[in-house]
Design a protein around this motif. Structure first.
Motif, PDB file in Angstrom:
ATOM      1  N   GLN A 137       0.839  -1.206   0.000  1.00 41.51           N
ATOM      2  CA  GLN A 137       0.000   0.000   0.000  1.00 41.51           C
ATOM      3  C   GLN A 137       0.872   1.253   0.000  1.00 41.51           C
ATOM      4  N   ALA A 138       1.927   1.229   0.809  1.00 40.04           N
ATOM      5  CA  ALA A 138       2.813   2.389   0.878  1.00 40.04           C
ATOM      6  C   ALA A 138       3.508   2.647  -0.454  1.00 40.04           C
ATOM      7  N   TYR A 139       3.734   1.581  -1.223  1.00 39.00           N
ATOM      8  CA  TYR A 139       4.381   1.721  -2.520  1.00 39.00           C
ATOM      9  C   TYR A 139       3.404   2.078  -3.634  1.00 39.00           C
ATOM     10  N   GLY A 140       2.149   2.302  -3.279  1.00 43.48           N
ATOM     11  CA  GLY A 140       1.179   2.763  -4.256  1.00 43.48           C
ATOM     12  C   GLY A 140       0.359   1.684  -4.919  1.00 43.48           C
ATOM     13  N   LEU A 141       0.478   0.430  -4.455  1.00 38.68           N
ATOM     14  CA  LEU A 141      -0.341  -0.634  -5.031  1.00 38.68           C
ATOM     15  C   LEU A 141      -1.725  -0.632  -4.390  1.00 38.68           C
ATOM     16  N   VAL A 163      -7.512 -30.422   3.129  1.00 39.93           N
ATOM     17  CA  VAL A 163      -8.314 -29.286   2.668  1.00 39.93           C
ATOM     18  C   VAL A 163      -9.703 -29.735   2.236  1.00 39.93           C
ATOM     19  N   ASP A 164     -10.691 -28.960   2.643  1.00 39.58           N
ATOM     20  CA  ASP A 164     -12.075 -29.103   2.159  1.00 39.58           C
ATOM     21  C   ASP A 164     -12.201 -28.169   0.964  1.00 39.58           C
ATOM     22  N   MET A 165     -12.030 -28.719  -0.238  1.00 41.46           N
ATOM     23  CA  MET A 165     -11.943 -27.875  -1.430  1.00 41.46           C
ATOM     24  C   MET A 165     -13.272 -27.189  -1.739  1.00 41.46           C
ATOM     25  N   GLY A 166     -14.385 -27.862  -1.500  1.00 41.62           N
ATOM     26  CA  GLY A 166     -15.690 -27.252  -1.789  1.00 41.62           C
ATOM     27  C   GLY A 166     -15.915 -26.006  -0.970  1.00 41.62           C
ATOM     28  N   THR A 167     -15.709 -26.100   0.345  1.00 45.99           N
ATOM     29  CA  THR A 167     -15.887 -24.941   1.217  1.00 45.99           C
ATOM     30  C   THR A 167     -14.872 -23.858   0.892  1.00 45.99           C
ATOM     31  N   THR A 168     -13.639 -24.276   0.583  1.00 43.72           N
ATOM     32  CA  THR A 168     -12.596 -23.306   0.238  1.00 43.72           C
ATOM     33  C   THR A 168     -13.001 -22.487  -0.984  1.00 43.72           C
ATOM     34  N   GLU A 169     -13.506 -23.155  -2.004  1.00 39.48           N
ATOM     35  CA  GLU A 169     -13.907 -22.435  -3.218  1.00 39.48           C
ATOM     36  C   GLU A 169     -15.025 -21.442  -2.919  1.00 39.48           C
ATOM     37  N   LYS A 170     -15.973 -21.811  -2.076  1.00 45.90           N
ATOM     38  CA  LYS A 170     -17.077 -20.900  -1.721  1.00 45.90           C
ATOM     39  C   LYS A 170     -16.542 -19.677  -0.979  1.00 45.90           C
ATOM     40  N   GLN A 171     -15.625 -19.906  -0.014  1.00 50.88           N
ATOM     41  CA  GLN A 171     -15.103 -18.788   0.772  1.00 50.88           C
ATOM     42  C   GLN A 171     -14.267 -17.852  -0.081  1.00 50.88           C
ATOM     43  N   VAL A 172     -13.488 -18.421  -1.020  1.00 50.51           N
ATOM     44  CA  VAL A 172     -12.685 -17.589  -1.919  1.00 50.51           C
ATOM     45  C   VAL A 172     -13.610 -16.758  -2.812  1.00 50.51           C
ATOM     46  N   ALA A 173     -14.654 -17.388  -3.323  1.00 51.14           N
ATOM     47  CA  ALA A 173     -15.593 -16.672  -4.193  1.00 51.14           C
ATOM     48  C   ALA A 173     -16.266 -15.527  -3.445  1.00 51.14           C
ATOM     49  N   GLU A 174     -16.650 -15.772  -2.195  1.00 48.25           N
ATOM     50  CA  GLU A 174     -17.285 -14.718  -1.398  1.00 48.25           C
ATOM     51  C   GLU A 174     -16.319 -13.548  -1.181  1.00 48.25           C
ATOM     52  N   PHE A 175     -15.078 -13.858  -0.856  1.00 52.85           N
ATOM     53  CA  PHE A 175     -14.105 -12.795  -0.619  1.00 52.85           C
ATOM     54  C   PHE A 175     -13.886 -11.995  -1.902  1.00 52.85           C
ATOM     55  N   ARG A 176     -13.794 -12.719  -3.010  1.00 55.25           N
ATOM     56  CA  ARG A 176     -13.564 -12.048  -4.294  1.00 55.25           C
ATOM     57  C   ARG A 176     -14.721 -11.103  -4.626  1.00 55.25           C
ATOM     58  N   GLY A 177     -15.934 -11.556  -4.322  1.00 54.33           N
ATOM     59  CA  GLY A 177     -17.083 -10.725  -4.626  1.00 54.33           C
ATOM     60  C   GLY A 177     -17.162  -9.478  -3.788  1.00 54.33           C
ATOM     61  N   ASN A 178     -16.503  -9.473  -2.642  1.00 51.81           N
ATOM     62  CA  ASN A 178     -16.570  -8.326  -1.739  1.00 51.81           C
ATOM     63  C   ASN A 178     -15.341  -7.425  -1.827  1.00 51.81           C
ATOM     64  N   GLN A 179     -14.422  -7.738  -2.779  1.00 51.91           N
ATOM     65  CA  GLN A 179     -13.191  -6.959  -2.871  1.00 51.91           C
ATOM     66  C   GLN A 179     -13.010  -6.364  -4.259  1.00 51.91           C
ATOM     67  N   SER A 180     -12.518  -5.131  -4.279  1.00 53.00           N
ATOM     68  CA  SER A 180     -12.199  -4.496  -5.557  1.00 53.00           C
ATOM     69  C   SER A 180     -10.703  -4.257  -5.706  1.00 53.00           C
ATOM     70  N   ALA A 181      -9.927  -4.574  -4.664  1.00 48.16           N
ATOM     71  CA  ALA A 181      -8.486  -4.342  -4.707  1.00 48.16           C
ATOM     72  C   ALA A 181      -7.849  -5.163  -5.819  1.00 48.16           C
ATOM     73  N   ASN A 182      -6.806  -4.576  -6.416  1.00 45.81           N
ATOM     74  CA  ASN A 182      -6.115  -5.238  -7.527  1.00 45.81           C
ATOM     75  C   ASN A 182      -5.089  -6.262  -7.045  1.00 45.81           C
ATOM     76  N   VAL A 183      -4.639  -6.143  -5.786  1.00 51.64           N
ATOM     77  CA  VAL A 183      -3.629  -7.050  -5.235  1.00 51.64           C
ATOM     78  C   VAL A 183      -4.101  -7.554  -3.881  1.00 51.64           C
ATOM     79  N   TRP A 184      -4.134  -8.887  -3.732  1.00 44.71           N
ATOM     80  CA  TRP A 184      -4.380  -9.490  -2.427  1.00 44.71           C
ATOM     81  C   TRP A 184      -3.042  -9.998  -1.896  1.00 44.71           C
ATOM     82  N   VAL A 185      -2.742  -9.689  -0.658  1.00 51.76           N
ATOM     83  CA  VAL A 185      -1.563 -10.263   0.000  1.00 51.76           C
ATOM     84  C   VAL A 185      -2.067 -11.291   1.004  1.00 51.76           C
TER      85      VAL A 185
END
Length: 814
Positions: A137-141, A163-185
């Protein structure tokens, strides 16, 4: 969407983190990026060490945590500007306060459960990822921190959660839908179970995190950024010539990563392989290097083998017994017994007779495995139908991997031949029906040699490394070293032989450099080198265990000849100028020849007879081709030929002998030459090579020296020769009066051999022999009336050294 994972070395310091962020910034220009990061290099080991210390009531854990905290604070100072530093450092300190409280609890309880250990280990990635997110963030990303514990769901198997892949995919999709940031760390390695408890994905799990996210997001590609430029044909720490693999299939990468390729964690490939997502392995410190692209169907290449890898710390478990033959269920019971104890089986092989089953497991599991299997088969063991499980430790697996091996016959033969020629014994073999992998179990001590030998055979066909251990840098030895230094570039360019002198030893010192000695500076360096005994030198050769090793004995030392057997048994080739071994008791000579064949190690001693003349080689060629040697007549002493060619009565005989010694034609002790002992040894060696089981006592020696000359030391020898000058003059005069010349002749015929001084008339094959020349006349079934003649210079340091050199090249090319 792109997923880029950065390992511990890539984020080990502020400077490295800046390099990683620069790579991410460039990738973000092409679209959204998920940046998965490991803990700062060494942090995870540090917190584990602190936890273990606390468990053992060792208060050193406080100092360990303090050092880790200071390191993270320093990274924040170096990485961030003044505005961002305060909050980042406050967060680091808060995290370490939690860590200290956790370790205090472990200290109080004296217990570190797997669940607590997982929570403890999670702090490394949490600290690094939050710090890096702040820096991005400090570097402007346009960056956001994403908690992997809210993205990846696992079961509650702490230590290596599934890993529970089904639940993982749902949680990743939810996070993606709630984020507009170009970079996730995102922190790698960690996840959470259904109750929110921190879990870990196993060591190397940051790769797995990245692959899981790439699969869940349907990413365009996954990049693993590390400190090497891709997967290598072999471990570069073991093989200097290892090189990156540009493109490789998923299946090949799976095989290589399973068998120890450290740049990739084995389960990583599975999620992206199922989705067909390309995987790049890149170098953070050389981002422009191509790296390795792992893909579904890489372009076909001419390479038969893609890589060579290994697994160490292996124990073989052998279940044997006649009671197993034809009885179903033994294998099932063996594997069930191991499975009950959660012991992973790395390799399986079974004889077709069904008399034995062999499996490989991690060495740390061997004790538990023996208990479990012996309990499972207790009835059969008690009845004597099978033997108790027999573990064999200190082993490793070396594997060849390549898609194209299935289309090329002879790969296994080349593999086994290369290892066999270097004395690497194979304890077990396994190959899948797909022929993508050929695995061999060998001694752990032989891994470095084996991988280098195989890399040379499959990837460096134009070059063969040869390692020389030279004993005796005297007159002949020093000339040999000069010749080697002069010819090294030629041998590499024209013959593909990289000849390295690894060690030079004399009776006092030993100079060693495994990378090859400087052959222009060795005399001064040897004089300053440490003292070493012959036994030490022998253990040096065996202990270094280098491929294509050759021991070169340029001495006349009986003790040196005594180490040949020990070296041949380790598949170290012998090149001997020393005649002692080949002329010793026949049983010993025969044993050395037998060991040479048994262990695929050359035993060459051409210079034992005639210096560089191809006498023994010619004799071997005759007998191998079916010819039979009936008679040999020879002048085999360059020294004696020189002496009698130069003695004409105008100078004392002793003076001529001194001249021969000064010019380097004699043995170190010239009495060996003049007594006829040296010539007797030579005709004995020729008789043995012709097929006769003769002893030195079978050789008739007709000497010409007065007995007094052989008493005392060398100076007494010269004094007695001077005192008996009339004797030598009489020998010369008698020959000269009849128009004849004196020659010291060796003869062999019909199983009998003799040596002695003779007068030779004009017209005889030996009459015109000049200077220090030798000559051997072979009368055989093919050469009956006119003998096969080998003639030329048979003494001198330069000539003898060239004969030793030729034997070295012969041994190197076998």
């Amino acid at each position: 969407m792109q997923v880029l994972k950065f390992g511990g070395t890539s984020v080990a310091s502020a400077e490295n983190i800046r390099k990683s962020l620069a790579i991410v910034a460039k990738a973000a220009e092409q679209g959204p990026v998920v940046m998965v990061v490991s803990a700062l290099g060494g942090t995870t080991d540090g917190v584990i060490g602190a936890g273990r210390a606390a468990e053992q009531a060792n208060e050193d854990f406080r100092e360990a945590l303090q050092q880790l905290e200071e390191r993270h604070v320093t990274a924040a100072h170096d990485l961030l500007g003044a505005d961002a530093q305060h909050s980042a450092i406050a967060h680091v300190q808060a995290q370490f306060d939690e860590l200290k409280q956790l370790c205090d609890g472990i200290f109080a309880l004296g217990e570190l459960s797997n669940r607590t250990l997982d929570r403890l280990m999670s702090y490394g990635e949490l600290l690094s990822s939050q710090l890096i997110a702040t820096a991005a963030q400090a570097y402007g990303l346009d960056a956001v921190w994403a908690d992997a514990r809210q993205l990846i769901r696992t079961n509650s198997r702490f230590g290596m959660a599934e890993v529970d892949m089904g639940t993982t995919e749902k949680q990743v999709a939810e996070f993606r839908g709630n984020q507009s940031a170009n970079v996730w760390v995102v922190p790698g390695f960690i996840a959470a179970d259904a109750h929110g408890a921190a879990t870990t994905l196993g060591r190397g799990g940051s790769d797995y995190t990245a692959a899981l996210l790439a699969a869940a997001l349907g990413a365009e590609k996954l990049e693993i950024w590390t400190d090497v430029s891709g997967m290598m044909t072999a471990d570069p720490r073991l093989v200097r010539g290892a090189r990156p693999i540009a493109r490789i299939s998923y299946q090949e990468a799976m095989e290589l990563s399973h068998f120890g390729a450290k740049v990739l964690y084995p389960p990583t490939i599975q999620p992206v392989m199922r989705r067909g997502i390309p995987l790049w392995i890149k170098n953070t410190f050389a981002p422009d290097d191509y790296g390795t692209l792992v893909e579904v169907a890489p372009p076909r290449t001419p390479a038969v083998v893609q890589g060579i890898s290994s697994i160490g710390n292996l124990t073989l478990l052998n279940l044997e017994g006649s009671g197993m033959v034809g009885i179903p269920g033994f294998s099932k019971r063996l594997f069930e017994a191991l499975a009950r104890e959660r012991i992973n089986v790395i390799l399986i092989t079974q004889s077709s007779s069904e008399h034995s089953i062999c499996v490989g497991v991690n060495a740390q599991d061997a004790g538990l495995a023996k208990i479990a299997v012996d309990e499972e088969f207790a009835v059969e063991i008690a009845a004597g139908r099978i033997e108790p499980l027999r573990p064999e430790a200190d082993l490793a697996i070396v594997a060849l991997v390549g898609e194209n091996m299935k289309d090329h016959p002879g790969i296994s033969g080349k593999l086994f031949g290369a290892l066999g020629q270097n004395g690497v014994n194979i304890r077990a073999i396994a190959q899948g029906a797909s022929e993508k992998n050929i695995s061999t179990v060998i001694r752990a001590a032989d891994v470095r040699k084996a991988i280098n030998v195989l890399h040379e055979a499959f990837f460096e066909a134009t070059k063969k490394q040869v390692n020389l251990f030279i004993l005796g840098p005297g007159n002949v030895g020093s000339k040999l070293l000069e010749q080697l230094a002069r010819q090294q570039p030629h041998l590499l360019e024209k013959m593909g032989l990289q000849v390295r002198v690894v060690a030079i030893a004399n009776s006092r010192h030993c100079l060693v450099d495994e990378n090859g000695l400087d052959l222009t500076a060795w005399p001064d360096e040897l004089a300053a080198a440490p003292a070493q005994s012959l036994d030490d030198f022998t253990q040096l050769i065996i202990g270094r265990n280098l491929r294509n090793s050759i021991f070169v004995d340029v001495t006349a030392n009986p003790a040196a000849a005594g180490i040949y057997a020990a070296l041949l048994e380790k598949s170290v080739a012998i090149v001997a100028c020393n005649k002692v071994a080949a002329s010793s008791e026949y049983a010993h000579y025969a044993r050395l020849k037998s060991l040479s064949k048994e262990f695929n190690a050359s035993y060459l001693f051409e210079t034992n007879v005639g210096a560089a003349l191809p006498v023994i080689g010619t004799l071997n060629d005759l007998t191998r081709s079916g010819d039979v040697v009936r008679r040999m007549e020879a002048v085999l002493s360059g020294t004696l030929n020189f002496v009698f060619n130069h003695y004409d009565g105008t100078r004392p005989f002793a003076e001529v002998v001194r001249q021969a010694q000064a010019e380097g034609y004699t043995e170190p002790d010239p009495r060996l030459d003049l007594s006829g002992t040296d010539v007797a040894r030579k005709i004995l060696i020729l008789a043995r090579e012709a097929g006769q089981a003769m002893e030195m006592s079978d050789i008739e020696i007709n000497g010409f020296l007065p007995p007094a000359c052989l008493e005392g030391d060398v100076e007494a020898f010269y004094a007695q020769m001077a005192a008996h000058e009339a004797h030598f003059r009489a020998l010369y005069d008698e020959a000269a009066a009849g128009g004849k010349r004196l020659k010291f002749v060796a003869r062999y015929a019909d199983g009998r051999a003799s040596v002695g001084l003779q007068t030779v008339a004009p017209g005889h094959d030996l009459y015109d022999l000049r200077g220090k020349d030798n000559v051997v006349l072979f009368y055989t079934d093919r050469y009956v009336d006119q003998p096969l003649v080998v003639k030329g210079a048979g003494a001198g340091a330069e000539v003898t050294a060239s004969g030793v050199f030729a034997d070295i090249i012969r041994a190197a090319r076998l």
